[in-house]
Enzyme design. Structure first.
Site, PDB file in Angstrom:
ATOM      1  N   GLU B 118       0.880  -1.078  -0.130  1.00 23.17           N
ATOM      2  CA  GLU B 118       0.015  -0.327  -0.267  1.00 23.17           C
ATOM      3  C   GLU B 118       1.397   1.066   0.311  1.00 23.17           C
ATOM      4  O   GLU B 118       0.762   2.231  -0.901  1.00 23.17           O
ATOM      5  CB  GLU B 118      -0.736  -0.300   1.112  1.00 23.17           C
ATOM      6  CG  GLU B 118      -1.869  -0.739   0.889  1.00 23.17           C
ATOM      7  CD  GLU B 118      -2.108  -2.320   1.322  1.00 23.17           C
ATOM      8  OE1 GLU B 118      -0.776  -2.639   1.136  1.00 23.17           O
ATOM      9  OE2 GLU B 118      -2.967  -3.094   1.202  1.00 23.17           O
ATOM     10  N   HIS B 187     -10.819  -5.449   9.744  1.00 25.82           N
ATOM     11  CA  HIS B 187     -12.045  -4.764   8.721  1.00 25.82           C
ATOM     12  C   HIS B 187     -12.878  -3.695   9.429  1.00 25.82           C
ATOM     13  O   HIS B 187     -13.715  -3.505   8.245  1.00 25.82           O
ATOM     14  CB  HIS B 187     -12.186  -6.190   8.067  1.00 25.82           C
ATOM     15  CG  HIS B 187     -11.228  -7.003   7.161  1.00 25.82           C
ATOM     16  ND1 HIS B 187     -10.458  -7.665   7.926  1.00 25.82           N
ATOM     17  CD2 HIS B 187     -10.916  -7.262   5.479  1.00 25.82           C
ATOM     18  CE1 HIS B 187      -9.622  -8.575   6.726  1.00 25.82           C
ATOM     19  NE2 HIS B 187     -10.183  -7.781   5.615  1.00 25.82           N
TER      20      HIS B 187
END
Lengths: 418, 390
Positions: B118, B187
């Site tokens: 990322e 998440h």
């Protein structure tokens, strides 16, 4: 299993061939073209000058040699002036000087790159900016925090940017500039592959140090550069020290070696890894020319490890107590500027008078840039809020319905923007 | 007037006016549905009648993931420098199908399947944006962008300023965030509270198919870096979407329901939680005003202050944690700038300052439920104004 100098049958004895450990291993398969490009030059002793002058290509013109020389001298004089100015209270904060490493900046940027190529650097970026072509005036003004600086005084020593010359920064966090340079290489490839611009062969060169080679972003970028075959060149200025951390204490050795070779990490990521003497501008130039040509042809990235040294501390605030006198003397003897000077005189590329003229012109340029920076105005308060957003609507809508950039205090830097 | 001047290129969008029920806005999973979900308490055309009031050439109904996909498709077609990069955005079509099939049309370079790095590919997006492209970087889940915080904060947000205005970063950073259905703590993160302090970025949160498409188009066309928050549970929300030239102002809030009793500020999925509570509140005789913030940073202070001046009471309903959330910022701003217009302190309904548990009951207790909103309105407004509704 692990190759040792003494047991290498090709050399016939311990220490006889210093290059043995660096040659690609003899496996059952023929080394690939990329692997064959993994070469190293012995760099440890001052006497290497004799051996490398033979290996340097003689095809360097007098004009080019003088350009390279002047560029290195400019870098050196500029940095020395920065030290003076800092101690006189003209610039503040963290200032990291490049003295000693000029051969890398000149050998890669001045010798090989065009104006439309991109470079990204770290906080040790003054000389990269100079080599790329940004005027000394703009850089010194930026260091003085003046409006006429290359970033209008908003960046400072560690954040030099220039859109005209493709300097993508100046970054304080090591490693964070590498993906940015990679992005510029991505744009270059995108122009060619998607937008159909066949002439788009700009390359991006990332400069960073030995300490950065432990940062994750370095490896992430190596992988993507190789995966997407981007025209990106990674230049490690291995000056052996990351503030007070010696390279050997921070990085584990590559397998079978006594040194943590950074260039050996290149082939692991699918690109050639080149080790070069970073105190020898002509050697750096040779390696860089090939890497840049590769990238322009679309053959992908290269990792260049340049062994170099900074004569001063990490920054002007660093007492530099950990490095030994012997080490400093060793590298001072390999100062790139006298090396090139001797080479030029020996091969008749310039006379003493020519070189004296170059020195004088550099001194004049550096004095001029200090005067200019001194006389330049400080930034206006309007700069407080300008440039935060490319589209000033980003500050949003005030209670009375106007966009905040339309409020009267905005230009004065006094408007409430949040 | 200021409006025509400031909104050149934008469309002033108001939500459905009081009196007509909005397009199907009830996507809450059954476990969170209010006991009486299907009752329509207002006069006006019901869902079944709406089709007849629309002309044949009218807007179509799409799910949010489809409307985002349509926005991407239209913008990529319009501008060849627009590209999408992220994990599984190309051949896989995006983990929520937002880029489904687009790689066949635009190729692998414009729908770039990145490795799992990322920070690396976010920085690559920054570099590409600085040198002429308009990249959209997708975080497979917003939470993963924690790994890209270095690039988002230092480079995305600050580069335009530290370069003295030389380089712009016209990026869109998008992805699904928020609490889903038992996805576990990592998440289920709300990154808007972490990103809000970064100077130089705009934060936008979408909530309907219509505003998702319109805002994504505006974000792509904007020269500023925009962090674009989608919600994991809203991708199947259906709604009317507009045509290819319709964009929405990135700095304006949406009035979902006009009212007089209290201003309820919300965003993303909390819009639906609030509207669920509003059904109950309407039955009880309350008349709340519901404002969807849309722009989490900067706040649309015109819409917000107009609303608070009208109702004199404010409740903030957010999915962020209580500490340091968007509500914390908004509450401070409202208290500071509208103190004399308030009859009650600003009430914040936020998630608990705990990691989101996996077990359903614990997860449901972590976030704001419609009952809490109803209770807060009771507390803030007191007895209803007593205006009878049909």
């Amino acid at each position: 299993m692990t190759p040792r100098l003494s047991s290498c049958s090709r050399t016939g004895g311990a220490g006889a061939d210093r290059l043995a450990a660096f040659r690609p291993s003899r496996g059952p398969q023929r080394p690939t073209r990329a692997a064959r490009q993994v070469f190293a030059k012995a760099v440890a002793t001052p006497t290497k000058e004799a051996s490398t002058s033979a290996s340097k290509s003689a095809s360097i013109s007098s004009e080019t040699a003088k350009e390279l020389y002047r560029d290195m001298v400019l870098g050196r004089e500029f940095e020395e002036m920065c030290a003076q100015m800092y101690y006189r209270g003209k610039m503040f904060g963290f200032v990291h000087l490049y003295s000693g490493q000029e051969a890398v900046s000149t050998g890669v940027i001045k010798a090989c790159l065009r104006k439309d190529d991109y470079i990204s650097s770290t906080y040790r970026d003054h000389v990269h900016a100079l080599s790329k072509g940004i005027s000394a005036r703009k850089i010194m003004s930026e260091l003085f925090g003046k409006k006429t600086g290359t970033c209008r005084g908003q960046g400072g020593s560690m954040h030099m940017f220039d859109a005209e010359y493709g300097l993508l920064g100046g970054y304080a966090f090591i490693g964070e500039g590498i993906p940015v340079g990679l992005g510029a290489a991505f744009t270059s490839a995108y122009k060619r592959r998607v937008l159909g611009d066949d002439g788009a062969d700009q390359v991006a060169v990332n400069f960073f140090g030995d300490g950065t080679c432990n940062v994750g972003q370095f490896y992430e970028s190596l992988n993507m550069a190789s995966l997407y075959k981007l025209p990106c060149i990674f230049v490690v200025e291995n000056n052996r020290w990351a503030i007070g951390m010696n390279h050997l204490r921070a990085t584990g050795s590559t397998l079978g070696d006594e040194e943590p070779w950074i260039h050996k990490k290149g082939p692991a990521f699918g690109m050639p890894g080149v080790h070069v003497d970073g105190m020898d501008v002509l050697a750096v130039r040779e390696a860089a020319l090939e890497a840049v040509a590769r990238a322009r042809r679309g053959e992908g990235p290269t990792l260049i490890e340049a062994e170099t040294y900074r004569f001063r501390g990490h920054s002007l605030a660093d007492p530099d107590e950990l490095r030994s006198r012997e080490e400093k003397e060793h590298y001072a003897a390999r100062d790139p500027i006298p090396q090139l000077r001797a080479y030029m005189l020996k091969h008749g590329l310039a006379s003493e008078t020519d070189l004296a003229e170059l020195h004088a012109s550099v001194a004049a340029e550096v004095d001029d840039c200090v005067e200019y920076a001194d006389a330049s105005p400080k930034p206006d308060m309007s700069q407080l809020l300008e440039n935060v957003f490319a589209d000033p609507k980003g500050f949003g809508i005030a209670p009375d319905g106007r966009y905040r950039y339309e409020l009267p205090g905005f230009t004065a830097g006094t408007a409430e923007v949040s | 007037m200021y409006f025509s001047k400031v909104m050149s290129g934008c469309v002033d969008l108001r939500g459905p006016r009081a009196g007509a029920p909005p397009a199907s806005y009830d996507p809450l999973p059954p476990i969170w549905t209010h006991p009486d979900p299907q009752s329509v308490t207002r006069a006006g055309p019901g869902p079944l009648n709406r089709a007849s009031t629309r002309t044949a050439a009218a807007k179509k109904e799409l799910m949010m993931w489809e409307s985002l996909r349509e926005a991407l498709d239209e913008e990529m077609e319009r501008d060849p420098t627009v590209c999408l990069m992220g994990e599984d955005v190309g051949h896989y079509g995006g983990s929520y199908k937002v880029s489904y099939g687009l790689h066949k049309k635009y190729g692998d370079m414009r729908l770039l399947d990145t490795p799992i790095c990322e920070n690396g590919f976010m920085g690559m997006g920054v570099g590409a944006a600085m040198t002429g492209l308009r990249p959209i970087v997708e975080g497979m889940n917003m939470g993963f962008l924690l790994l890209a915080f270095n690039q988002i904060s230092n480079n995305c947000g600050m580069l335009h300023y530290t370069s003295g205005g030389q380089f712009k970063v016209p990026m869109v950073i998008r992805g699904p965030g928020g609490v889903g259905r038992q996805l576990g703590a990592e998440h289920s993160q709300r990154l808007e509270s972490y990103f809000q302090s970064i100077p130089g970025v705009q934060l936008v949160a979408v909530s309907t198919a219509k505003n998702a498409k319109a805002l994504l188009k505006a974000a792509i066309r904007s020269d500023n870096p925009i962090i674009f928050f989608e919600h994991v549970l809203l991708y199947n929300v259906k709604g009317e979407v507009e045509g290819p030239e319709y964009t929405q102002c990135l700095e304006r809030a949406e009035i979902v329901r006009e009212g007089t009793d209290v201003s309820i500020f919300c965003y993303s999925r909390m819009r639906y939680v609030v509207m669920q509570a509003v059904k109950q509140l309407e039955k009880e005789g309350y008349n709340p005003e519901v404002v969807d913030l849309i722009s989490l940073k900067p706040f649309d202070m015109q819409t917000i202050s107009r609303s608070v001046k009208k109702t004199r009471r404010a409740i903030i309903v957010e999915e962020c944690m209580k500490t340091g959330g968007i509500g914390a910022s908004l509450s401070a701003v409202i208290h500071e700038s509208l103190f004399n217009d308030l009859d009650h302190e600003v009430v914040r309904l936020s998630s608990q300052d705990v990691p989101t548990a996996y077990a359903y009951e614990l997860e449901a207790a972590t976030i704001v439920q419609p009952e809490k909103v109803v209770a807060a309105v009771h507390r803030v407004v007191g007895a209803p104004a007593g205006v009878a509704y049909a």
